[in-house]
Structures are given as structure tokens and as C-alpha cells.
Design a protein around this motif. Sequence first.
Motif, PDB file in Angstrom:
ATOM      1  N   GLY A 108      12.286   3.743  -8.138  1.00  0.00           N
ATOM      2  CA  GLY A 108      12.574   5.158  -7.921  1.00  0.00           C
ATOM      3  C   GLY A 108      11.625   5.804  -6.924  1.00  0.00           C
ATOM      4  N   GLY A 109      11.234   5.036  -5.893  1.00  0.00           N
ATOM      5  CA  GLY A 109      10.345   5.582  -4.863  1.00  0.00           C
ATOM      6  C   GLY A 109       8.869   5.364  -5.138  1.00  0.00           C
ATOM      7  N   TYR A 110       8.553   4.879  -6.354  1.00  0.00           N
ATOM      8  CA  TYR A 110       7.143   4.670  -6.706  1.00  0.00           C
ATOM      9  C   TYR A 110       6.703   3.228  -6.500  1.00  0.00           C
ATOM     10  CZ  TYR A 110       7.367   9.240  -8.973  1.00  0.00           C
ATOM     11  OH  TYR A 110       7.500  10.576  -9.229  1.00  0.00           O
ATOM     12  N   GLY A 111       7.578   2.411  -5.930  1.00  0.00           N
ATOM     13  CA  GLY A 111       7.305   0.978  -5.792  1.00  0.00           C
ATOM     14  C   GLY A 111       5.952   0.652  -5.203  1.00  0.00           C
ATOM     15  N   PHE A 112       5.629   1.293  -4.077  1.00  0.00           N
ATOM     16  CA  PHE A 112       4.357   1.003  -3.407  1.00  0.00           C
ATOM     17  C   PHE A 112       3.179   1.209  -4.355  1.00  0.00           C
ATOM     18  CE2 PHE A 112       0.652   2.833  -1.207  1.00  0.00           C
ATOM     19  CZ  PHE A 112       0.256   1.719  -0.491  1.00  0.00           C
ATOM     20  N   TYR A 113       3.217   2.299  -5.120  1.00  0.00           N
ATOM     21  CA  TYR A 113       2.091   2.630  -5.997  1.00  0.00           C
ATOM     22  C   TYR A 113       2.021   1.684  -7.192  1.00  0.00           C
ATOM     23  CZ  TYR A 113       2.367   6.677  -3.039  1.00  0.00           C
ATOM     24  OH  TYR A 113       2.396   7.477  -1.940  1.00  0.00           O
ATOM     25  N   ILE A 114       3.196   1.391  -7.759  1.00  0.00           N
ATOM     26  CA  ILE A 114       3.204   0.512  -8.931  1.00  0.00           C
ATOM     27  C   ILE A 114       2.814  -0.907  -8.539  1.00  0.00           C
ATOM     28  CG2 ILE A 114       4.675  -0.533 -10.691  1.00  0.00           C
ATOM     29  CD1 ILE A 114       6.192   2.130 -10.789  1.00  0.00           C
ATOM     30  N   TRP A 115       3.468  -1.440  -7.492  1.00  0.00           N
ATOM     31  CA  TRP A 115       3.164  -2.832  -7.113  1.00  0.00           C
ATOM     32  C   TRP A 115       1.762  -2.918  -6.513  1.00  0.00           C
ATOM     33  CZ3 TRP A 115       5.996  -4.813 -10.309  1.00  0.00           C
ATOM     34  CH2 TRP A 115       7.322  -4.465 -10.475  1.00  0.00           C
ATOM     35  N   GLY A 116       1.326  -1.851  -5.859  1.00  0.00           N
ATOM     36  CA  GLY A 116      -0.049  -1.811  -5.337  1.00  0.00           C
ATOM     37  C   GLY A 116      -1.059  -1.925  -6.461  1.00  0.00           C
ATOM     38  N   SER A 117      -0.818  -1.188  -7.545  1.00  0.00           N
ATOM     39  CA  SER A 117      -1.709  -1.230  -8.714  1.00  0.00           C
ATOM     40  C   SER A 117      -1.779  -2.630  -9.299  1.00  0.00           C
ATOM     41  CB  SER A 117      -1.181  -0.322  -9.825  1.00  0.00           C
ATOM     42  OG  SER A 117      -1.312   1.003  -9.462  1.00  0.00           O
ATOM     43  N   TYR A 118      -0.584  -3.209  -9.524  1.00  0.00           N
ATOM     44  CA  TYR A 118      -0.573  -4.528 -10.159  1.00  0.00           C
ATOM     45  C   TYR A 118      -1.106  -5.594  -9.208  1.00  0.00           C
ATOM     46  CZ  TYR A 118       1.422  -2.634 -14.343  1.00  0.00           C
ATOM     47  OH  TYR A 118       1.582  -1.916 -15.491  1.00  0.00           O
ATOM     48  N   ALA A 119      -0.858  -5.433  -7.914  1.00  0.00           N
ATOM     49  CA  ALA A 119      -1.389  -6.410  -6.953  1.00  0.00           C
ATOM     50  C   ALA A 119      -2.909  -6.353  -6.947  1.00  0.00           C
ATOM     51  CB  ALA A 119      -0.843  -6.124  -5.553  1.00  0.00           C
ATOM     52  N   PHE A 120      -3.458  -5.146  -6.936  1.00  0.00           N
ATOM     53  CA  PHE A 120      -4.927  -5.038  -6.944  1.00  0.00           C
ATOM     54  C   PHE A 120      -5.499  -5.672  -8.214  1.00  0.00           C
ATOM     55  CE2 PHE A 120      -8.898  -3.143  -8.242  1.00  0.00           C
ATOM     56  CZ  PHE A 120      -9.666  -3.341  -7.112  1.00  0.00           C
ATOM     57  N   THR A 132      -2.863  13.307  -4.566  1.00  0.00           N
ATOM     58  CA  THR A 132      -4.157  12.946  -3.993  1.00  0.00           C
ATOM     59  C   THR A 132      -4.647  11.637  -4.613  1.00  0.00           C
ATOM     60  OG1 THR A 132      -6.458  13.623  -3.732  1.00  0.00           O
ATOM     61  CG2 THR A 132      -5.338  14.439  -5.683  1.00  0.00           C
ATOM     62  N   TRP A 133      -5.369  10.833  -3.809  1.00  0.00           N
ATOM     63  CA  TRP A 133      -5.904   9.574  -4.330  1.00  0.00           C
ATOM     64  C   TRP A 133      -7.066   9.833  -5.274  1.00  0.00           C
ATOM     65  CZ3 TRP A 133      -3.142   5.341  -3.256  1.00  0.00           C
ATOM     66  CH2 TRP A 133      -2.375   5.310  -2.092  1.00  0.00           C
ATOM     67  N   TRP A 134      -7.824  10.879  -4.989  1.00  0.00           N
ATOM     68  CA  TRP A 134      -9.065  11.087  -5.739  1.00  0.00           C
ATOM     69  C   TRP A 134      -9.370  12.578  -5.852  1.00  0.00           C
ATOM     70  CZ3 TRP A 134     -12.120   8.232  -8.691  1.00  0.00           C
ATOM     71  CH2 TRP A 134     -13.369   8.756  -9.032  1.00  0.00           C
ATOM     72  N   VAL A 135      -9.851  13.014  -7.000  1.00  0.00           N
ATOM     73  CA  VAL A 135     -10.431  14.358  -7.137  1.00  0.00           C
ATOM     74  C   VAL A 135     -11.717  14.199  -7.944  1.00  0.00           C
ATOM     75  CG1 VAL A 135      -8.473  15.932  -6.969  1.00  0.00           C
ATOM     76  CG2 VAL A 135      -8.916  14.752  -9.127  1.00  0.00           C
ATOM     77  N   TRP A 136     -12.640  15.140  -7.773  1.00  0.00           N
ATOM     78  CA  TRP A 136     -13.889  15.049  -8.531  1.00  0.00           C
ATOM     79  C   TRP A 136     -13.692  15.708  -9.890  1.00  0.00           C
ATOM     80  CZ3 TRP A 136     -17.310  11.654  -7.016  1.00  0.00           C
ATOM     81  CH2 TRP A 136     -17.287  11.257  -5.680  1.00  0.00           C
ATOM     82  N   VAL A 154      -8.991   2.027  -9.276  1.00  0.00           N
ATOM     83  CA  VAL A 154      -8.010   1.822  -8.203  1.00  0.00           C
ATOM     84  C   VAL A 154      -6.596   2.130  -8.688  1.00  0.00           C
ATOM     85  CG1 VAL A 154      -6.980   0.101  -6.674  1.00  0.00           C
ATOM     86  CG2 VAL A 154      -9.459   0.199  -6.938  1.00  0.00           C
ATOM     87  N   THR A 155      -6.250   1.648  -9.900  1.00  0.00           N
ATOM     88  CA  THR A 155      -4.896   1.935 -10.395  1.00  0.00           C
ATOM     89  C   THR A 155      -4.750   3.431 -10.675  1.00  0.00           C
ATOM     90  OG1 THR A 155      -5.559   1.425 -12.661  1.00  0.00           O
ATOM     91  CG2 THR A 155      -4.530  -0.345 -11.421  1.00  0.00           C
ATOM     92  N   GLY A 156      -5.841   4.083 -11.051  1.00  0.00           N
ATOM     93  CA  GLY A 156      -5.813   5.537 -11.254  1.00  0.00           C
ATOM     94  C   GLY A 156      -5.508   6.252  -9.953  1.00  0.00           C
ATOM     95  N   ALA A 157      -6.088   5.767  -8.854  1.00  0.00           N
ATOM     96  CA  ALA A 157      -5.826   6.357  -7.544  1.00  0.00           C
ATOM     97  C   ALA A 157      -4.370   6.146  -7.154  1.00  0.00           C
ATOM     98  CB  ALA A 157      -6.756   5.749  -6.500  1.00  0.00           C
ATOM     99  N   PHE A 158      -3.850   4.934  -7.443  1.00  0.00           N
ATOM    100  CA  PHE A 158      -2.444   4.634  -7.141  1.00  0.00           C
ATOM    101  C   PHE A 158      -1.499   5.509  -7.972  1.00  0.00           C
ATOM    102  CE2 PHE A 158      -3.508   0.394  -5.216  1.00  0.00           C
ATOM    103  CZ  PHE A 158      -2.753   0.558  -4.070  1.00  0.00           C
ATOM    104  N   TRP A 159      -1.952   5.931  -9.122  1.00  0.00           N
ATOM    105  CA  TRP A 159      -1.132   6.801  -9.960  1.00  0.00           C
ATOM    106  C   TRP A 159      -1.274   8.254  -9.493  1.00  0.00           C
ATOM    107  CZ3 TRP A 159      -1.773  10.882 -13.333  1.00  0.00           C
ATOM    108  CH2 TRP A 159      -0.670  11.162 -14.145  1.00  0.00           C
ATOM    109  N   GLY A 160      -2.503   8.618  -9.119  1.00  0.00           N
ATOM    110  CA  GLY A 160      -2.782   9.998  -8.722  1.00  0.00           C
ATOM    111  C   GLY A 160      -2.056  10.407  -7.459  1.00  0.00           C
TER     112      GLY A 160
END
Lengths: 241, 65
Positions: free
Chosen positions: B9-21, A119-123, A107-113
Motif C-alpha cells: 500500500g505504498g509503504y513497501g520501501f519503508y517496510i522492506w527497508g526495515s526488514y532488510a536492515f 520525518t526520519w528523526w525527531v528529538w 533504524v526501523t523506527g526511522a523507517f516507520w517515522g
Amino acid sequence: MNIYKYASPAMFYPIAGKMIPWFSTAAAILFAVGMFVGFFIAPPDFQQGEAYRIIFIHVPAAWMGMFLYVLMAIYAGIGWAFNARLSSMMASSLAITGAMFTAISLVTGAFWGKPTWGTWWVWDARMTSTLILMFLYIGFISLQAAIDDPRKADRAGAVLALVGVINVPIIYFSVNWWNTLHQGATIRILQKPTIRGSMLAALLIMLAACWLYSVAVVLMRLRCIILEREQNAARFAEVGV
Amino acid sequence: MNWPDLSMGGYGFYIWGSYAFSLIAIVWELVSLSQRRKALAQQQRQSSDTVSAPVLRGSANETTS
């Protein structure tokens, strides 16, 4: 003194109970320190800006997912080969924590991707093999849950765990073997890491925290499993079933 | 000490989303474990009414520790 007596679930139960508070306290402290270093001290990355801060949980979680799988396979294998029930119980206990860390890494990988690759996911090889790792954990847990006799469940689980262990080196080396979208390793055993000291420190502190957390939680669950299984055995023995 | 900018820097949703999950996953694991322990303790109390107190194999009664 016979050290093998500690392989008995009943002997191990109180020892595990004494270890848990130390590991959980240390894990809580290191999580706090790791997050502090990761967010207050480590500077933004020159390429990825702030987005890279996801790695402080993503990378330790991915490592734990792989490492706990190998550990689970070893314990399941020992439990199967030597008929050591504490070892099989340890494997069952490890599976859930391993699955949880693998889920976090996906999940954190998707949030980073999403912000980095769009994209959230690639194969991609690494992501696909990590998804297979998740399915192996789920398979192990459901297989064990589906078989009533615990020792039969242990044996079936051991076969699955040992066959699936081949997937772990595939995940680890996937970034070298295939031309993947996933970036290569940041920290290599024999070379200088490619990140700054404070970033590396945060990453390693978080890794240590995940380790200590895993020990604490796995031991807590192991104690539950010991009670669930051995208590029934004792009761059946008593009433003569 | 500078408090980091929550927008990241615009990445808040992704960073906090990761840590929240991650936090949710860890809390879920701890809660389900404590429920398992509670259920076990309750089951132990109930079973001790019908059959004499359960004793673990190979030792004195460790279930109380």
C-alpha cells in the motif's frame, strides 16, 4: 554436587556448547513463524495501514535493547562485586547483541517515522533516550576494548554499565512522562492490549525469537571470550610470565 | 493463502527497508562471530607449535570440544 563449579569458565564452556544448537534452531523456527503470522495472517491496521508491520521487528528489537542492557549491567555488577570473571565475560558478550538490537530499533523506527510522521528523526524523549542507550553500549564496548588488562576493563565497564542503567526506566516511561511524538505502549502488563490477536501473536512470537537468538549468539560469543582470555592465562602460567 | 502485496500500500520501501536492515545487522553479527571463532582456532593451532597445547584453567583440556 557443588553448583558453584559452573561459575568457572572452563566448566561452563562445554555446557554452553551443548545449549547453542537448541536455542539457534528454536530461534530460526520462531523467526519464520513470526514473519509468516505478521505478513500473511495479521490484517492491515485501520489507522496505519500496512506501515505498522514494521513493529514486528521494531518493538521486539527495542525491548531486547533495553532488556539486554539491564542484564549486562547486572552481570557486570556481579562480576565486579564478587570478582566473578565468567559474569564479567557474560556482560561483554551481551553488549554487542544489545547494541545490535538497539541499532535495529533506531533504524526501523526511522523507517516507520518517515511515512507516518513525515520525518526520519525527531528529538523526542523516547528516541533521544534510546540514542543515549546506543551510546552507552558503544561506550561500554570501546572502554573495554581500550583497556588491556581484562579485569581492569571489566571493572571500568561495570561502573559505566551500572551508572547508565538509570537510562532504561527513562526510555520505558518516557512516553508517559513527557508528551512525546512516539506513540504510547501497545501492550501493557495489567491492561488489555490495544491490538488484534493475530498482530499480538506475531509480535510475541518475534519477541520470543529475538530472545532465543540472543541466548544462542551471546553464548557463542561467551565461548570465544572464554577461550581468548583463559587460554592466555593458561599459557602465561605455563611459561611462567 | 494470499501472497501479500509487495508494494504494501505504498509503504513497501519503508517496510522492506526495515526488514532488510534488520537482516543485515543479524547476518553481520553472525559473520563477525564466526570470523572471531576462526581466528581463535587458527591462533590456537599456531600457538600449539611454540608452546605446548593450551589448557583451560580448572579442567581437562576443553579447548578441543
